[in-house]
Design a protein around this motif. Structure first.
Motif, short mmCIF file in Angstrom:
data_model
loop_
_atom_site.label_atom_id
_atom_site.label_comp_id
_atom_site.label_asym_id
_atom_site.label_seq_id
_atom_site.Cartn_x
_atom_site.Cartn_y
_atom_site.Cartn_z
N ALA A 150 0.83 -1.21 0.00
CA ALA A 150 0.00 0.00 0.00
C ALA A 150 0.87 1.26 0.00
O ALA A 150 0.57 2.23 -0.71
CB ALA A 150 -0.94 0.01 1.20
N GLU A 151 1.93 1.25 0.78
CA GLU A 151 2.84 2.39 0.80
C GLU A 151 3.55 2.54 -0.54
O GLU A 151 3.74 3.66 -1.03
CB GLU A 151 3.85 2.26 1.94
N MET A 152 3.96 1.42 -1.14
CA MET A 152 4.60 1.47 -2.46
C MET A 152 3.66 2.09 -3.48
O MET A 152 4.07 2.94 -4.28
CB MET A 152 5.00 0.08 -2.92
N LEU A 153 2.40 1.65 -3.46
CA LEU A 153 1.44 2.14 -4.45
C LEU A 153 0.96 3.55 -4.14
O LEU A 153 0.52 4.27 -5.05
CB LEU A 153 0.22 1.20 -4.51
N GLY A 154 1.02 3.94 -2.87
CA GLY A 154 0.52 5.24 -2.48
C GLY A 154 -0.96 5.23 -2.10
O GLY A 154 -1.66 6.24 -2.22
N VAL A 155 -1.45 4.07 -1.65
CA VAL A 155 -2.84 3.97 -1.20
C VAL A 155 -2.96 4.65 0.16
O VAL A 155 -2.23 4.30 1.09
CB VAL A 155 -3.27 2.49 -1.09
N PRO A 156 -3.86 5.63 0.30
CA PRO A 156 -4.01 6.31 1.58
C PRO A 156 -4.32 5.34 2.73
O PRO A 156 -5.00 4.33 2.52
CB PRO A 156 -5.19 7.27 1.34
N GLU A 157 -3.85 5.67 3.91
CA GLU A 157 -3.98 4.75 5.04
C GLU A 157 -5.43 4.40 5.32
O GLU A 157 -5.75 3.26 5.69
CB GLU A 157 -3.34 5.38 6.28
N GLY A 158 -6.33 5.36 5.15
CA GLY A 158 -7.74 5.11 5.43
C GLY A 158 -8.41 4.13 4.48
O GLY A 158 -9.51 3.63 4.77
N ASP A 159 -7.77 3.84 3.35
CA ASP A 159 -8.34 2.92 2.36
C ASP A 159 -7.73 1.53 2.42
O ASP A 159 -8.18 0.62 1.71
CB ASP A 159 -8.15 3.48 0.95
N ARG A 160 -6.70 1.35 3.21
CA ARG A 160 -5.93 0.10 3.14
C ARG A 160 -6.70 -1.13 3.62
O ARG A 160 -6.38 -2.25 3.24
CB ARG A 160 -4.62 0.26 3.92
N HIS A 161 -7.72 -0.90 4.43
CA HIS A 161 -8.52 -2.03 4.89
C HIS A 161 -9.27 -2.70 3.74
O HIS A 161 -9.73 -3.85 3.86
CB HIS A 161 -9.53 -1.57 5.95
N LEU A 162 -9.39 -2.01 2.60
CA LEU A 162 -10.10 -2.58 1.45
C LEU A 162 -9.25 -3.59 0.69
O LEU A 162 -9.78 -4.45 -0.01
CB LEU A 162 -10.48 -1.45 0.49
N ALA A 201 -5.28 6.89 -9.77
CA ALA A 201 -4.33 7.27 -10.82
C ALA A 201 -4.65 8.67 -11.36
O ALA A 201 -3.72 9.45 -11.65
CB ALA A 201 -4.36 6.25 -11.94
N ARG A 202 -5.92 8.99 -11.47
CA ARG A 202 -6.28 10.33 -11.97
C ARG A 202 -5.87 11.40 -10.97
O ARG A 202 -5.39 12.47 -11.34
CB ARG A 202 -7.80 10.38 -12.24
N VAL A 203 -6.05 11.09 -9.68
CA VAL A 203 -5.63 12.04 -8.65
C VAL A 203 -4.12 12.23 -8.70
O VAL A 203 -3.60 13.37 -8.64
CB VAL A 203 -6.05 11.54 -7.25
N ARG A 204 -3.38 11.13 -8.86
CA ARG A 204 -1.92 11.20 -8.85
C ARG A 204 -1.36 11.79 -10.16
O ARG A 204 -0.25 12.31 -10.17
CB ARG A 204 -1.33 9.82 -8.61
N THR A 205 -2.12 11.69 -11.22
CA THR A 205 -1.70 12.33 -12.47
C THR A 205 -1.71 13.85 -12.30
O THR A 205 -0.80 14.55 -12.76
CB THR A 205 -2.62 11.92 -13.63
N ALA A 206 -2.75 14.32 -11.63
CA ALA A 206 -2.86 15.77 -11.41
C ALA A 206 -1.93 16.25 -10.30
O ALA A 206 -1.42 17.39 -10.35
CB ALA A 206 -4.31 16.12 -11.06
N ASP A 207 -1.69 15.40 -9.32
CA ASP A 207 -0.87 15.80 -8.16
C ASP A 207 0.03 14.63 -7.78
O ASP A 207 -0.25 13.91 -6.82
CB ASP A 207 -1.78 16.19 -7.00
N PRO A 208 1.14 14.42 -8.52
CA PRO A 208 1.98 13.24 -8.29
C PRO A 208 2.61 13.23 -6.91
O PRO A 208 2.93 14.28 -6.34
CB PRO A 208 3.06 13.36 -9.38
N GLY A 209 2.79 12.02 -6.39
CA GLY A 209 3.50 11.83 -5.13
C GLY A 209 4.71 10.95 -5.36
O GLY A 209 5.04 10.60 -6.50
N ASP A 210 5.37 10.57 -4.28
CA ASP A 210 6.54 9.70 -4.37
C ASP A 210 6.09 8.25 -4.18
O ASP A 210 6.40 7.61 -3.18
CB ASP A 210 7.57 10.10 -3.30
#
Length: 396
Positions: A150-162, A201-210
């Motif tokens: 999840a950290e590698m992919l950049g999945v927010p902590e609140g969504d990781r239970h999914l 992916a659309r969110v990260r395209t507009a505002d990329p993270g690490d």
């Protein structure tokens, strides 16, 4: 006991049946699934590398041209996701996808993740030991790889239970002759996970993270479906095996107390022990390949258009390759197990899985030296992806 992947007793201990197969019918046709079972290490290893076989045939022919029935229309969301990832495609598409994704799994990149993996392990094991134990799978084995991926992919902590439920449901489709309920559940999970990743992916395209989703979203030659398929594969492959090596591995150690004591006395054996635990009770028992050209295995002719079932669990107990194969030996040095596969589909995440396993087993051995079972584990019904429902322990 005969080969019977739907029998709970066989799933709990398939190794006597494998021994009979290797001895009496190392290449045999299994009518219930229409597959050829391949039981010996040499044959399994060779076929994993043989380009006359493939994870798919769709790069060469349609279902009808290959003599197969198309999948039911309702399964389309599942196969759209799965066939966009590198595991279920062949060159040249596989080559391109693996080249792009492998940049995140270079030895240097993976080793640089060790401190973070260790920190996650430390937190999980500290909490586990402080409360006196519990279910090793739910409280240590599952959250570790899910958190890392999840950290590698950049999945927010609140969504990781999914993530874990989606992965488990998707993987249900890989079992032999899955039930209609399992099929529909897998399709639903694939569609939901796909929609989630497209939005991310659309969110990260507009505002990329690490993170990996941000990096993949910037690659013009990667389609949206390929991005989704890659991320789904990384989650599934990135944690299913790690979870089950942990559960199966500790159960193996508890059943072999002399080897557990040996490991507790010498923690330098942990890396070697991890390889042995993967061999001794393999988490992925079977890997399937389509026969793209007529072949011969062990003197048996296998025609184009059928599937071979490569029995990893049997290959890893082959006495032609492993001395005293039914004995757990945490110091085994000569150990060419094939739990991560071989050939072009060799597991890309194997180095990361090894780091996670070495860190988690090492931490538990060090901080819970008196850990013991409180109840006998029960196996999940799945055979191909084979693991325990829970491993309940006390930390002493």
């Amino acid at each position: 006991m005969r080969f019977d992947p739907w029998n709970p007793d066989f799933v709990a201990s398939p190794y006597a049946a494998y021994e009979e197969l290797r001895r009496d019918a190392p290449v045999s046709f299994f009518e219930p699934t229409g597959q050829w079972l391949i039981a010996r290490h040499a044959d399994v290893n060779a076929l994993l590398r043989d380009r006359r076989l493939g994870r798919s045939y769709l790069h060469l022919a349609t279902h009808e041209e290959f003599g197969r029935e198309p999948e039911p229309e309702f399964q389309e969301p599942f196969w759209r996701v799965v066939r966009a990832g590198m595991l279920d495609v062949e060159p040249p598409v596989h080559t391109r996808l693996r080249r792009l994704v492998s940049k995140a799994f270079t030895p240097r990149m993976v080793e640089s993740m060790r401190p973070r993996v260790r920190a996650i392990v430390d937190g999980l094991v500290d909490d586990f030991v402080e409360k006196g134990g519990g279910d090793l799978i739910a409280e240590v084995a599952e959250p570790l790889p899910v958190t890392v991926i999840a950290e590698m992919l950049g999945v927010p902590e609140g969504d990781r239970h999914l993530l874990r439920p989606w992965s488990a449901d998707i993987c249900g489709m890989y079992e032999l002759n899955p039930s209609p309920e399992a099929q529909h559940t897998a399709v639903k999970a694939a569609a939901e996970f796909s929609d989630y990743l497209k939005d991310l992916a659309r969110v990260r395209t507009a505002d990329p993270g690490d993170d990996l989703v941000s990096a993949l979203a910037q690659i013009e030659e990667l389609t949206e479906d390929e991005l989704v398929g890659t991320c789904v594969l990384l989650l599934n492959a990135g944690h299913e095996a790690t979870v089950n090596v942990t559960g199966n591995g500790w159960w193996s150690l508890f059943r072999n107390p002399a080897e557990l004591a040996r490991l507790r006395d010498d923690l330098s054996l942990v890396p070697t022990a991890i390889e042995e635990l993967m061999r001794y009770d393999t988490p992925l028992q079977m890997f399937e390949r389509w026969v793209l050209e007529d072949i011969e295995v062990g003197g048996v002719a296998i025609p184009k258009g059928v599937e071979v079932a490569l029995l990893f669990g049997s290959a890893n107990r082959d006495p032609e390759v492993f001395a005293d194969p039914d004995r757990l030996d945490v110091g085994r040095v000569d150990n060419p197990h094939i739990s991560f596969g071989a050939g072009i589909h060799f597991c890309l995440g194997a180095p990361l899985a090894r780091i996670e396993l070495v860190e988690s087993f090492g931490a538990l051995l060090k901080r819970a030296p008196k850990m013991e079972l409180t109840s006998k584990p029960v196996w999940n019904p799945g055979y191909i992806i084979r693991g325990l429902r829970s491993v309940d322990v006390s930390c002493g």
